[in-house]
Design a protein around this motif. Structure first.
Motif, mmCIF file in Angstrom:
data_model
loop_
_atom_site.group_PDB
_atom_site.id
_atom_site.type_symbol
_atom_site.label_atom_id
_atom_site.label_comp_id
_atom_site.label_asym_id
_atom_site.label_seq_id
_atom_site.Cartn_x
_atom_site.Cartn_y
_atom_site.Cartn_z
ATOM 1 N N VAL A 326 1.250 25.974 1.779
ATOM 2 C CA VAL A 326 1.854 27.318 1.423
ATOM 3 C C VAL A 326 3.245 27.155 1.267
ATOM 4 N N PRO A 327 4.018 26.601 2.184
ATOM 5 C CA PRO A 327 5.388 26.290 1.974
ATOM 6 C C PRO A 327 5.917 25.767 0.432
ATOM 7 N N TYR A 328 5.229 24.874 0.265
ATOM 8 C CA TYR A 328 5.175 24.059 -1.330
ATOM 9 C C TYR A 328 5.004 25.024 -2.218
ATOM 10 N N ALA A 329 3.996 26.023 -2.223
ATOM 11 C CA ALA A 329 3.940 26.830 -3.108
ATOM 12 C C ALA A 329 4.954 28.002 -3.300
ATOM 13 N N ALA A 330 5.397 28.232 -2.182
ATOM 14 C CA ALA A 330 6.196 29.253 -1.897
ATOM 15 C C ALA A 330 7.759 28.800 -2.557
ATOM 16 N N ALA A 331 8.103 27.672 -2.422
ATOM 17 C CA ALA A 331 9.277 27.019 -2.880
ATOM 18 C C ALA A 331 9.281 27.154 -4.493
ATOM 19 N N MET A 332 8.299 27.162 -5.063
ATOM 20 C CA MET A 332 8.585 27.370 -6.449
ATOM 21 C C MET A 332 9.207 28.895 -6.801
ATOM 22 N N ILE A 333 9.108 29.679 -5.911
ATOM 23 C CA ILE A 333 9.744 31.051 -6.231
ATOM 24 C C ILE A 333 11.432 30.987 -6.411
ATOM 25 N N SER A 334 11.764 29.763 -5.933
ATOM 26 C CA SER A 334 13.237 29.494 -5.755
ATOM 27 C C SER A 334 13.747 29.482 -7.263
ATOM 28 N N ILE A 335 12.963 29.110 -8.103
ATOM 29 C CA ILE A 335 13.522 29.035 -9.680
ATOM 30 C C ILE A 335 14.059 30.593 -10.123
ATOM 31 N N VAL A 336 13.545 31.599 -9.642
ATOM 32 C CA VAL A 336 14.125 32.982 -9.588
ATOM 33 C C VAL A 336 15.253 33.333 -8.723
ATOM 34 N N ALA A 337 14.839 32.992 -7.394
ATOM 35 C CA ALA A 337 15.602 33.340 -6.353
ATOM 36 C C ALA A 337 17.052 32.884 -6.330
ATOM 37 N N THR A 338 17.344 31.758 -6.975
ATOM 38 C CA THR A 338 18.679 31.072 -7.231
ATOM 39 C C THR A 338 19.461 31.823 -7.908
ATOM 40 N N PHE A 339 18.894 32.972 -8.723
ATOM 41 C CA PHE A 339 19.893 33.692 -9.752
ATOM 42 C C PHE A 339 20.981 34.394 -8.714
ATOM 43 N N ALA A 340 20.555 34.794 -7.482
ATOM 44 C CA ALA A 340 21.299 35.825 -6.786
ATOM 45 C C ALA A 340 22.849 35.254 -6.463
ATOM 46 N N GLN A 341 23.038 33.999 -5.933
ATOM 47 C CA GLN A 341 24.444 33.727 -5.394
ATOM 48 C C GLN A 341 25.402 33.514 -6.671
ATOM 49 N N PRO A 342 25.161 32.798 -7.624
ATOM 50 C CA PRO A 342 26.164 32.634 -8.726
ATOM 51 C C PRO A 342 26.539 34.017 -9.247
ATOM 52 N N CYS A 343 25.594 34.929 -9.389
ATOM 53 C CA CYS A 343 25.742 36.330 -9.938
ATOM 54 C C CYS A 343 26.755 37.213 -9.170
ATOM 55 N N LEU A 344 26.112 36.985 -7.710
ATOM 56 C CA LEU A 344 27.065 37.583 -6.658
ATOM 57 C C LEU A 344 28.734 37.284 -6.750
ATOM 58 N N ARG A 345 28.770 35.830 -6.724
ATOM 59 C CA ARG A 345 30.110 35.315 -6.631
ATOM 60 C C ARG A 345 30.821 35.741 -7.927
ATOM 61 N N SER A 346 30.038 35.845 -9.222
ATOM 62 C CA SER A 346 30.866 36.244 -10.251
ATOM 63 C C SER A 346 31.352 37.639 -10.396
ATOM 64 N N ILE A 347 30.532 38.578 -9.933
ATOM 65 C CA ILE A 347 30.761 40.161 -9.584
ATOM 66 C C ILE A 347 32.067 39.805 -8.570
ATOM 67 N N ALA A 348 32.148 39.275 -7.807
ATOM 68 C CA ALA A 348 33.282 39.346 -6.820
ATOM 69 C C ALA A 348 34.636 38.523 -7.580
ATOM 70 N N SER A 349 34.399 37.604 -8.258
ATOM 71 C CA SER A 349 35.565 37.043 -8.934
ATOM 72 C C SER A 349 36.269 37.900 -10.052
ATOM 73 N N LYS A 350 35.274 38.847 -10.568
ATOM 74 C CA LYS A 350 35.922 39.771 -11.623
ATOM 75 C C LYS A 350 36.694 41.065 -11.206
ATOM 76 N N GLN A 351 36.734 41.114 -9.731
ATOM 77 C CA GLN A 351 37.245 42.164 -9.295
ATOM 78 C C GLN A 351 38.669 41.970 -8.852
ATOM 79 N N THR A 352 39.227 40.641 -8.988
ATOM 80 C CA THR A 352 40.811 40.264 -8.469
ATOM 81 C C THR A 352 41.321 39.601 -9.535
ATOM 82 N N GLY A 353 42.560 39.396 -9.375
ATOM 83 C CA GLY A 353 43.508 38.785 -10.435
ATOM 84 C C GLY A 353 43.422 37.315 -10.339
#
Length: 395
Positions: A326-353
């Motif tokens: 089961v952990p091996y099968a669940a690991a494949m979900i990471s292909i979509v779950a990893t969208f979160a962090q770079p997008c979150l950092r990009s949003i934060a980056s755009k708010q400052t000079g």
């Protein structure tokens, strides 16, 4: 886009080599900890507690990340990157020499002290370096590509661990850390910020380009600076809240997962490495190929929501794992779950000079560090309880 990626190639390679060294030891450290503290056992409450205490202390110390970020705004990204990469070598050298009980304690203390002021700093300083050199509309895509290089190092690091002995794993990791430091010092140019004169959304923060004069206390970010950043930009505040709760959930899962898998299915270094290789390959494919394509089309916010949804699904499946596959099968979900962090950092980056990218990324990292403290204080006792002989019920 292609020109931006080529121009940042030395940064990507620096991040790759540094992460390669640090990720190599992750599959092995659980077995090393268990062997040093509870030899011959698959369950060890002491190992769980001591790991939780270490991570909580590291999280407490890492609250200085806004300071590190602001210093990088003043004295340069490369200068500040040199410090965490250099100090990360010493704990690896200890376990490369020996992994007996007292050497493990020496590693534990030194690793904790160093990580208190360096944990996560390579990643957020690299993000600030990217923000210095890439326009806002492309940051989400380039952040994703950089995360893809980190995920690739995760794959290569775990593949190496899979075929190395435990002693060789730490020896190679220490050597890779030295190579990362030398490569950065020789090839990575200092980031050059082209400061804008117009006002930004965070007008209450620094607006003038920092000077090169070493006046440390004048560069220290005050609590008012951070509060002002959170209050002036509602979007940044929301990103900070999302970062806190998503990181608290991720840390809670990963803090307990390896000990759970070892106790429940008798996983060892090789199985941990196999599992992480799958996660790393899925993350690399996603961040290097999908994120740069989808982010301009869909937008950072929708990509973030999608990533968080699948991250929750990943956690739910792992929490009810009923068989070793089961952990091996669940690991494949990471292909979509990893969208979160770079997008979150990009949003934060755009708010400052442009002169405040280090402080902004450091603030998010500091908030994530505080989430680490809360998560370990909550989940370590629960993990120890439910994996003990006195568990309230069996899962």
């Amino acid at each position: 886009m292609q020109e931006a990626v080529i121009g940042l190639s030395h940064l990507f390679m620096t991040v790759f080599l540094c992460c390669f060294a640090n990720f190599m030891v992750i599959p092995a450290i659980t077995d090393v900890t268990m062997a040093a503290l509870c030899p011959g056992k698959d369950k060890c409450s002491l190992a769980i507690y001591i790991t939780g205490v270490q991570q909580a202390i590291i999280g407490l110390g890492s609250l200085v990340m806004p300071l590190v970020g602001k210093l990088s705004d003043t004295y340069g990204r490369k200068f500040m990157l040199t410090l965490p990469i250099t100090f990360s070598i010493f704990p690896l050298v200890i376990l490369a020499y020996s992994r007996t009980k007292w050497y493990f304690y020496a590693y534990y203390v030194l690793k904790t002290l160093i990580a208190m002021v360096t944990e996560g700093s390579v990643q957020f300083l690299a993000l600030a370096y990217v923000a210095d050199n890439v326009e806002e509309s492309r940051r989400g895509s380039v952040f994703g590509i950089m995360s893809g290089f980190a995920s690739s190092s995760f794959v290569f690091g775990n593949v190496s661990t899979r075929f190395l002995s435990t002693s060789a794993t730490f020896q190679v990791a220490a050597a890779k850390s030295v190579i990362a430091l030398l490569y950065m010092m020789v090839f990575l140019p200092e980031s050059v910020v082209k400061y804008r004169t117009e006002s930004t959304e965070t007008d209450c923060l620094l607006e003038k380009p920092p000077t090169k004069t070493w006046k440390l206390f004048k560069t220290l970010p005050s609590v008012n600076d951070i509060i002002c950043l959170l209050r002036t930009s509602p979007t940044f505040s929301k990103a900070a809240v999302v970062a806190f709760f998503s990181n608290m959930a991720d840390v809670g899962l990963h803090a307990s997962l390896m000990y759970y898998l070892k106790a429940q299915f008798h996983f060892n270094k090789d199985q941990f490495a196999d599992l992480m290789i799958i996660v790393g390959i899925a993350g690399s494919i996603s961040q290097i190929t999908l994120t740069p394509i989808l982010t301009p089309l869909i937008g950072d916010e929708k990509m973030l929501s999608t990533g968080l949804f699948f991250s929750c699904a990943h956690m739910i499946i792992l929490s009810v794992a009923w068989a070793p596959w089961v952990p091996y099968a669940a690991a494949m979900i990471s292909i979509v779950a990893t969208f979160a962090q770079p997008c979150l950092r990009s949003i934060a980056s755009k708010q400052t000079g442009p002169s405040e990218q280090g402080k902004a990324q450091g603030c998010i990292t500091g908030i994530c560090s505080f989430a680490n403290i809360v998560s370990h204080l909550a989940f370590s006792p629960l993990t120890a309880l439910f994996l003990s002989d006195n568990a309230p019920f069996r899962i």
